[in-house]
Motif scaffolding. Structure first.
Motif, PDB file in Angstrom:
ATOM      1  N   THR A 128       0.687  -1.124  -0.009  1.00 22.51           N
ATOM      2  CA  THR A 128      -0.080   0.067  -0.088  1.00 22.51           C
ATOM      3  C   THR A 128       0.611   1.295  -0.209  1.00 22.51           C
ATOM      4  N   GLY A 129       1.917   1.080  -0.229  1.00 21.62           N
ATOM      5  CA  GLY A 129       2.974   2.269  -0.211  1.00 21.62           C
ATOM      6  C   GLY A 129       3.203   3.105   0.959  1.00 21.62           C
ATOM      7  N   LEU A 130       3.456   2.305   1.865  1.00 28.21           N
ATOM      8  CA  LEU A 130       3.564   3.094   3.326  1.00 28.21           C
ATOM      9  C   LEU A 130       4.743   2.717   4.116  1.00 28.21           C
ATOM     10  N   LEU A 131       5.835   1.960   3.236  1.00 27.78           N
ATOM     11  CA  LEU A 131       6.886   1.799   4.033  1.00 27.78           C
ATOM     12  C   LEU A 131       7.634   2.914   4.189  1.00 27.78           C
ATOM     13  N   SER A 142      -1.775  12.110   6.284  1.00 29.60           N
ATOM     14  CA  SER A 142      -2.669  12.617   5.306  1.00 29.60           C
ATOM     15  C   SER A 142      -3.876  11.497   5.402  1.00 29.60           C
ATOM     16  N   GLY A 143      -5.290  12.163   4.974  1.00 33.98           N
ATOM     17  CA  GLY A 143      -6.196  11.084   4.800  1.00 33.98           C
ATOM     18  C   GLY A 143      -6.158  10.194   3.846  1.00 33.98           C
ATOM     19  N   GLY A 144      -5.417  10.464   2.722  1.00 32.78           N
ATOM     20  CA  GLY A 144      -4.976   9.337   1.765  1.00 32.78           C
ATOM     21  C   GLY A 144      -4.137   7.986   2.263  1.00 32.78           C
ATOM     22  N   MET A 145      -3.029   8.783   3.196  1.00 35.50           N
ATOM     23  CA  MET A 145      -2.589   7.594   3.858  1.00 35.50           C
ATOM     24  C   MET A 145      -3.095   7.067   4.883  1.00 35.50           C
ATOM     25  N   ARG A 146      -4.114   7.297   5.683  1.00 32.88           N
ATOM     26  CA  ARG A 146      -4.996   6.763   6.591  1.00 32.88           C
ATOM     27  C   ARG A 146      -5.701   5.703   5.811  1.00 32.88           C
ATOM     28  N   LYS A 147      -6.366   6.250   4.688  1.00 35.18           N
ATOM     29  CA  LYS A 147      -7.131   5.018   3.435  1.00 35.18           C
ATOM     30  C   LYS A 147      -6.148   3.870   3.560  1.00 35.18           C
ATOM     31  N   ARG A 148      -5.039   4.200   2.962  1.00 39.32           N
ATOM     32  CA  ARG A 148      -4.162   3.098   2.352  1.00 39.32           C
ATOM     33  C   ARG A 148      -3.649   2.411   3.806  1.00 39.32           C
ATOM     34  N   THR A 343       5.155   3.616 -10.036  1.00 37.89           N
ATOM     35  CA  THR A 343       5.753   2.717  -8.743  1.00 37.89           C
ATOM     36  C   THR A 343       6.393   3.748  -7.781  1.00 37.89           C
ATOM     37  N   THR A 344       6.439   5.121  -8.480  1.00 34.00           N
ATOM     38  CA  THR A 344       7.220   6.043  -7.411  1.00 34.00           C
ATOM     39  C   THR A 344       6.126   6.698  -6.618  1.00 34.00           C
ATOM     40  N   ALA A 345       4.894   6.999  -7.231  1.00 33.06           N
ATOM     41  CA  ALA A 345       3.714   7.370  -6.276  1.00 33.06           C
ATOM     42  C   ALA A 345       3.436   6.306  -5.186  1.00 33.06           C
ATOM     43  N   ARG A 346       3.499   5.139  -5.570  1.00 32.75           N
ATOM     44  CA  ARG A 346       3.075   4.004  -4.680  1.00 32.75           C
ATOM     45  C   ARG A 346       4.177   4.025  -3.382  1.00 32.75           C
ATOM     46  N   HIS A 347       5.321   4.555  -3.671  1.00 34.57           N
ATOM     47  CA  HIS A 347       6.047   4.373  -2.450  1.00 34.57           C
ATOM     48  C   HIS A 347       6.419   5.654  -1.869  1.00 34.57           C
ATOM     49  N   ASN A 348       5.648   6.838  -2.333  1.00 34.92           N
ATOM     50  CA  ASN A 348       5.686   8.093  -1.667  1.00 34.92           C
ATOM     51  C   ASN A 348       4.693   8.290  -0.483  1.00 34.92           C
TER      52      ASN A 348
END
Length: 352
Positions: A128-131, A142-148, A343-348
């Motif tokens: 989910t791109g949260l490492l 952010s809200g997007g990170m909380r969703k992920r 991939t870049t956005a996924r790991h941002n």
């Protein structure tokens, strides 16, 4: 691999208020489905009914062949292990960091060692791109990170059914696209049965394999995306184009005189609002390059071919063109949507 979810004639009320009645549908195994409808039509109530948090007054809900409306609490507990649920707000524990939030179901429902738990948690955080964000508290992101993070937690028990309640709630259109792409990629990888509850038109047009529509306490339609995107059913057509003209009004109900007044305004040249109507069928969002082929697509197309002769001639033509174009594009990248979640956005982990 996902399992089939099927409802037969379910009806739900709160006191004297009927939410919906006689709802029958089947979420096909391993496919992505979306349940649409104006605000207040009971979409989230339907989702909560599927996992047994709410019980309908009538009807049956079959999860992999078992009717959960007649289950004991112990049986229901076991069936719920098939589910992963992403709630509107992510439903994270505010006092726990992301790592502990994602680890929570594993610690509660399994006997895995902490080393095994760490392996699973880090795998889902990477997916989910949260490492790199595992030590942050929900209030620090952010809200997007909380969703992920909520999605990562929903995935740790390797669910066969994933329920997603209003994934666009609180997110801007770009981050909604990121999350949508992630759901498509997850379906490609694990072939889970996914139900998205939403009123987001763009998501409904490009993400699901199947679309359902709730209105006036009824399930208006449910079927493959090609069928609903070419439908002349007034409620479906109005909703998917976000326009004023049609049965849906500000307070949901419209009388004939109001509909006539609005049609007269359009005839006189006034804009009816909403999105531009699109000729043909908008291409579906595809899994990213490098992902497995989404098996759901072939299964859905085969069902569509089997029922094609029963549809109106104009719909048949649009669907045939869509199936041909999809077949030609299977080995190509769809430029309109592909790359929206690279991939870049996924790991941002600093944005969204």
């Amino acid at each position: 691999m996902g399992v089939e979810v099927r409802t037969e004639g379910i009806t739900k009320s709160f006191g004297s208020q009927r939410i919906w009645q006689d709802v029958s549908l089947t979420l096909p195994t391993g496919e992505v489905s979306a349940l649409l409808g104006p605000s207040g039509t009971g979409k989230s109530v339907f989702l909560k009914s599927l996992i047994g948090l709410l019980r309908p007054e009538r009807g049956s809900i079959y999860i992999d062949g078992t009717d959960i409306t007649t289950c004991s609490n112990k049986e229901l507990y076991e069936i719920r292990k098939l589910f992963g649920v992403l709630f509107q707000d992510g439903a994270l524990f505010g006092s726990m960091n992301l790592y502990d939030n994602v680890a929570f179901p594993l610690r509660e429902h399994t006997k895995k060692s902490e080393s095994d738990i760490k392996k699973v948690v880090m795998e889902k955080l990477e997916l989910t791109g949260l490492l790199g964000a595992e030590g942050k508290l929900p209030g620090e992101i952010s809200g997007g990170m909380r969703k992920r993070a909520g999605l990562a937690r929903a995935l740790v028990l390797d669910p066969q059914i994933i329920l997603v309640d209003e994934p666009d709630s609180g997110l801007d259109p770009v981050r909604t696209t990121y999350l949508s792409q992630l759901l498509i990629d997850i379906n490609a990888q694990i072939d889970a049965t996914i139900l998205i509850v939403t009123h987001n038109i763009n998501l409904a047009r490009i993400v699901p394999d199947n679309i359902g529509m709730l209105f006036r306490r009824q399930l208006v339609m449910f079927g493959p995306r090609e069928v609903l995107l070419t439908s002349d059913e007034p409620v479906v057509k109005q909703f998917l184009n976000g326009r004023m003209i049609g049965p849906i009004g500000m307070s949901e109900e419209k009388d004939e005189s109001q509909m006539a007044r609005e049609q007269a305004m359009v005839d006189a040249g006034h804009h009816a609002g909403g999105t531009e109507e699109v000729e043909g069928i908008i291409p579906q969002m595809r899994a990213q390059p490098g992902m497995p082929v989404r098996q759901a697509v072939a299964r859905r197309r085969e069902r569509v071919r089997q029922i094609l002769h029963t549809l109106p001639p104009s719909a048949q033509e649009a669907i045939r063109n869509s199936l041909e174009q999809d077949g030609d594009a299977d080995t190509q990248v769809m430029p309109a949507y592909q790359g929206a979640f690279d991939t870049t956005a996924r790991h941002n982990v600093t944005n969204g």
